[in-house]
Design an enzyme around this catalytic site. Structure first.
Site, PDB file in Angstrom:
ATOM      1  N   LYS A  35      -0.389  -1.998  -3.351  1.00  0.00           N
ATOM      2  CA  LYS A  35      -1.374  -0.971  -3.707  1.00  0.00           C
ATOM      3  C   LYS A  35      -0.752   0.405  -3.461  1.00  0.00           C
ATOM      4  O   LYS A  35       0.300   0.511  -2.814  1.00  0.00           O
ATOM      5  CB  LYS A  35      -2.659  -1.170  -2.923  1.00  0.00           C
ATOM      6  CG  LYS A  35      -2.549  -0.966  -1.434  1.00  0.00           C
ATOM      7  CD  LYS A  35      -3.797  -1.492  -0.740  1.00  0.00           C
ATOM      8  CE  LYS A  35      -3.642  -1.479   0.745  1.00  0.00           C
ATOM      9  NZ  LYS A  35      -4.399  -0.464   1.431  1.00  0.00           N
ATOM     10  N   TYR A 263       5.877  30.987   9.650  1.00  0.00           N
ATOM     11  CA  TYR A 263       4.478  31.445   9.696  1.00  0.00           C
ATOM     12  C   TYR A 263       3.872  31.232  11.078  1.00  0.00           C
ATOM     13  O   TYR A 263       4.067  30.189  11.704  1.00  0.00           O
ATOM     14  CB  TYR A 263       3.640  30.654   8.692  1.00  0.00           C
ATOM     15  CG  TYR A 263       3.903  31.022   7.249  1.00  0.00           C
ATOM     16  CD1 TYR A 263       3.664  32.306   6.775  1.00  0.00           C
ATOM     17  CD2 TYR A 263       4.379  30.059   6.368  1.00  0.00           C
ATOM     18  CE1 TYR A 263       3.894  32.626   5.438  1.00  0.00           C
ATOM     19  CE2 TYR A 263       4.606  30.367   5.034  1.00  0.00           C
ATOM     20  CZ  TYR A 263       4.362  31.659   4.582  1.00  0.00           C
ATOM     21  OH  TYR A 263       4.589  31.970   3.272  1.00  0.00           O
TER      22      TYR A 263
HETATM   23  C1  LIG Z   1      -7.403  -6.043   2.493  1.00  0.00           C
HETATM   24  C2  LIG Z   1      -6.014  -5.661   2.888  1.00  0.00           C
HETATM   25  N1  LIG Z   1      -5.119  -6.625   3.131  1.00  0.00           N
HETATM   26  C3  LIG Z   1      -3.846  -6.329   3.500  1.00  0.00           C
HETATM   27  C4  LIG Z   1      -3.439  -5.032   3.657  1.00  0.00           C
HETATM   28  C5  LIG Z   1      -2.021  -4.750   4.100  1.00  0.00           C
HETATM   29  O1  LIG Z   1      -2.018  -4.124   5.333  1.00  0.00           O
HETATM   30  P1  LIG Z   1      -0.644  -3.774   6.062  1.00  0.00           P
HETATM   31  O2  LIG Z   1       0.022  -2.742   5.238  1.00  0.00           O
HETATM   32  O3  LIG Z   1      -1.068  -3.251   7.385  1.00  0.00           O
HETATM   33  O4  LIG Z   1       0.123  -5.046   6.107  1.00  0.00           O
HETATM   34  C6  LIG Z   1      -4.352  -3.998   3.439  1.00  0.00           C
HETATM   35  C7  LIG Z   1      -3.938  -2.611   3.650  1.00  0.00           C
HETATM   36  O5  LIG Z   1      -4.626  -1.754   4.063  1.00  0.00           O
HETATM   37  C8  LIG Z   1      -5.676  -4.326   3.040  1.00  0.00           C
HETATM   38  O6  LIG Z   1      -6.576  -3.369   2.809  1.00  0.00           O
END
Ligand SMILES: Cc1ncc(COP(=O)(O)O)c(C=O)c1O
Length: 376
Positions: A35, A263
């Site tokens: 994702k 800054y």
């Molecule tokens: C539903 C779900 N599964 C798995 C993951 C993977 O998590 P990680 O990157 O901590 O392994 C995420 C990430 O947020 C998630 O939302």
């Protein structure tokens, strides 16, 4: 000549990290969580290195389409399921598996006209209180889904809120077992932290014995970062960096005691100080909250950021290079995180994130569109 900033993805790191999942959870299949455009790496850039995974998990339908366009024929899981009824048409067409976390998604499925049967992951809210059916509503949801001709397989999922920390997962595992132990179907519970820290823990349920079964959902460890930093480092978990953000020194200054930098004059030199001005700022995705002391590599030598991060520049202390006899000046290589191309020295993204009061996930995902990526 473009600005010297460049992001580089390391496919060999991705491959190595995926292989580590096979070591940590040898009996499980692995969802590579891609994702947010593969945590900022770019799905297309990461794909070849990750195609050894058993499936890809994501949430954006457009990203699922990109994976199919890369000719990925294996499983794709929509972690949040569909957002509106017509998304189900794409699920049917692309053969996407999808989470079901609310009654509305079941209503949409019931009304969906398709010849293509759907595989769904019924999500239990075991305590995180984001998505999922509460334990009290879970059975009814399962019964509704079981009766739908559109659904041919129901798997079970939940997500841990504290797999990386002291509260742990006991309370959520207990809720998951109570809701699912007597139901046949595949299960997926572990994110990276649970996979690394709890994978072999027993799990009660039909056809499963450990928490890792049947699928782990691995995100951040694929991208070379420890989910439980600073308790454990990426090196502790034998993970390799997968992204380098590099740039160059574009100017220098010689400060005297009492001189300030940048800054807000947040840094004052207490003696003579050699400063490098570096082409990287918050408009490149580097965190503005990174303060004086945030680590940075110049020509492979570890030094520190001084003063405030501005839109296009940061300032760094070049004195450790002077002390080591390493020449530094305009054109010197700077690594904001990742691997020094010239020396192989590593600056873990976890260290930079911590210094900026955030987590590696955010830094990796935040590399700005104006930063070019090296061809993979
Ligand atoms: C539903 C779900 N599964 C798995 C993951 C993977 O998590 P990680 O990157 O901590 O392994 C995420 C990430 O947020 C998630 O939302």
């Amino acid at each position: 000549m473009p600005r010297p900033i460049l992001a580089t993805v390391h496919p060999e790191g991705l491959r190595h990290n995926l292989a580590q999942a096979r070591v940590r959870a040898p009996d499980a299949r692995v969802w590579a969580v891609v994702k947010a455009n593969a945590y900022g790496h770019g799905i297309e850039r990461a794909f070849e290195a990750l195609r050894g995974a058993d499936g890809f998990a994501l949430l954006d339908l457009a990203e699922a389409e990109r994976l199919r366009a890369l000719d990925w024929r294996g499983p794709i899981l929509l972690l949040e399921g569909v957002f509106e009824p017509r998304d189900l048409e794409l699920c049917s067409r692309l053969g996407l598996w999808h989470a079901v976390h609310c009654d509305e998604q079941i209503d949409w499925l019931a009304a969906h006209k398709t010849q293509q049967s759907h595989r769904v992951f019924l999500k239990l809210n075991s305590g995180m209180n984001r998505l999922g059916f509460t334990p009290g509503a879970f059975r009814a949801a399962w019964a509704r889904l079981s009766a739908l001709p559109q659904v041919d397989e129901i798997a079970f999922m939940t997500h841990f809120s504290d797999a990386d920390g002291p509260r742990g997962i006991d309370h959520q595992v207990a809720a998951f077992e109570a809701a699912t132990a007597d139901l046949a179907g595949e299960r997926t519970l572990c994110n990276t932290a649970a996979m690394l820290r709890h994978a072999s823990r027993p799990l009660r349920g039909v056809g499963v014995s450990t928490l890792a079964a049947d699928w782990v959902r691995e995100g951040i460890a694929l991208y070379g970062s420890a989910p439980d930093y600073p308790e454990n480092s990426a090196a502790h978990w034998d993970l390799q960096p997968t992204m380098t953000l590099s740039t160059r020194v574009i100017g220098t200054q010689r400060l005297q005691a009492g001189d300030t930098v940048g800054y807000g004059s947040t840094f004052t030199a207490d003696g003579p100080l050699h400063i490098g001005v570096v082409a990287c700022g918050y408009a490149d995705g580097y965190p503005r909250h990174a303060g004086t002391g945030t680590p940075v590599l110049v020509n492979g030598v570890r030094t520190r950021l001084v003063g405030r991060v501005s839109m296009d520049m940061i300032t760094v202390d070049l004195s450790p290079l002077d002390a080591a006899g390493v020449p530094a000046g305009i054109g010197s290589e700077v690594v904001m995180w990742g691997v020094s191309p010239s020396t192989g020295a590593v600056l873990p993204v976890d260290e930079v994130a911590r210094a900026a009061g955030t987590i590696s996930y955010e830094l990796l995902c935040a590399v700005a569109p104006r930063v070019p990526f090296a061809p993979v």
